[in-house]
Design a protein around this motif. Structure first.
Motif, short mmCIF file in Angstrom:
data_model
loop_
_atom_site.label_atom_id
_atom_site.label_comp_id
_atom_site.label_asym_id
_atom_site.label_seq_id
_atom_site.Cartn_x
_atom_site.Cartn_y
_atom_site.Cartn_z
N THR A 1 81.11 -19.23 -15.31
CA THR A 1 82.46 -18.98 -14.80
C THR A 1 82.92 -17.58 -15.20
O THR A 1 82.26 -16.88 -15.98
CB THR A 1 83.43 -20.00 -15.40
N HIS A 2 84.08 -17.20 -14.69
CA HIS A 2 84.66 -15.91 -15.05
C HIS A 2 84.89 -15.83 -16.56
O HIS A 2 84.64 -14.78 -17.17
CB HIS A 2 85.98 -15.69 -14.31
N GLN B 1 81.56 -15.29 -18.23
CA GLN B 1 81.12 -13.93 -17.95
C GLN B 1 81.84 -12.94 -18.86
O GLN B 1 81.23 -12.02 -19.41
CB GLN B 1 81.37 -13.58 -16.48
N SER B 2 83.16 -13.14 -19.02
CA SER B 2 83.94 -12.24 -19.86
C SER B 2 83.52 -12.35 -21.33
O SER B 2 83.40 -11.34 -22.03
CB SER B 2 85.44 -12.56 -19.72
N GLN C 1 86.49 -23.03 -13.36
CA GLN C 1 86.66 -21.86 -12.51
C GLN C 1 87.60 -22.16 -11.34
O GLN C 1 88.47 -21.35 -10.99
CB GLN C 1 85.30 -21.41 -11.99
#
Length: 298
Positions: free
Chosen positions: A277-278, A281-282, A79
């Protein structure tokens, strides 16, 4: 305050994820002896074993905590690199999934990342009642499971349900079930298929409807959803299989539903760590959306 040497944790992660000291040594580009020394050093620091030297090696309780911590640190580093726009190698995502989800809705949800080679997958394929153990052990960052309650530090999202049907080929049906529907005595002779010896779904289904326990009838153990379909279509056995996987075979008559009044719905949930992390999450959002578009309502 204890300072953790992350080279030691990296060695622990490599041994557990690759299930071998030898493969871990190759991954880390060191000798097998060096990997063993790092594990021993980590155990000296902890004052207790972090690994059970079984085949494959397994974490002890404290080893699971260390492995979970290491996974969190890896995610945070990825991240940070994204925020700083630092070029990194393709990130690795360790996920646990049941075979039937993998054969139906799971991979299409990852298409945006896999198509462009933006992630490296490490998939643990287990029975849906066992996948969450990979999350608890720290080996996986997310898991598809039939367990609804989230473990501490994780989130749980309902996905929908896989609907299981008891199917066979028409030829198998005619050979073993003269009246069309199976009965207790006929099932004692008819070969079935289960995913593994702990496939509670299959064994519980047959026991609840016909009073037959595991061992009362012949049963192949096959750890592949695709092989389930192939064996059923070939007339080798009958099986419980997700409707989503065999709808076309049912439509064209290659398979028949032996017990249409006894469909079995198995709710599934996506569990993932709250520190994600992003990227994670995605990925989670895509998995949840795709599952809810493909699976049945509970």
């Amino acid at each position: 305050m204890m300072r953790v040497d992350y080279n030691l944790l990296k060695a622990l992660h490599a041994v557990v994820s690759l299930q071998s000291f030898e493969r871990a040594a190759k991954r880390l580009a060191v000798s097998q002896s060096a990997v063993s020394q790092r594990i021993r050093h980590l155990e000296e620091l902890m004052g207790e074993p972090v690994l059970v030297r079984s085949q494959p090696p397994m974490c002890t309780a404290i080893g699971q905590q260390l492995l979970s911590h290491y996974q969190q640190v890896q995610q945070l580093e990825q991240q940070l690199a994204q925020r700083l726009d630092i070029q990194q190698s393709c990130p690795s995502l360790a996920l646990a999934v049941n075979a039937d989800s993998l054969a139906t809705w799971f991979l299409p949800a990852l298409d945006p990342w896999l198509h462009n080679a933006q992630i490296q997958l490490q998939l643990y394929v287990e029975n849906e009642s066992q996948t969450w153990r990979r999350l608890i052990s720290g080996e996986a960052l997310g898991a598809v499971t039939n367990q609804s309650k989230a473990v501490n530090g994780a989130q749980s999202e309902p996905l929908g349900a896989l609907t299981y049907l008891c199917v066979s080929s028409p030829e198998f049906q005619a050979r073993y079930f003269a009246a069309g529907k199976p009965n207790k005595e006929q099932l004692k002779q008819a070969p079935a298929i289960a995913f593994d010896p702990h496939d509670d779904m299959h064994f519980n289904y047959i026991e609840s409807l016909f009073g037959l326990s595991a061992g009362d009838y012949p049963c192949h153990i096959v750890r592949s959803s695709e092989a389930f379909v192939a064996m059923a279509c070939s007339g080798y056995a009958y099986c419980l299989i997700a409707r989503q996987q065999v709808q076309s075979q049912l439509d064209n008559g290659t398979l028949v539903n032996l017990l249409p009044e006894f469909a079995l719905k198995v709710p599934l949930y996506w569990h993932y760590w709250q520190f994600s992390t992003h990227l994670m999450q995605s990925v989670s959002e895509s998995l949840i959306a795709n599952a809810r578009g493909c699976l049945d309502m509970e």
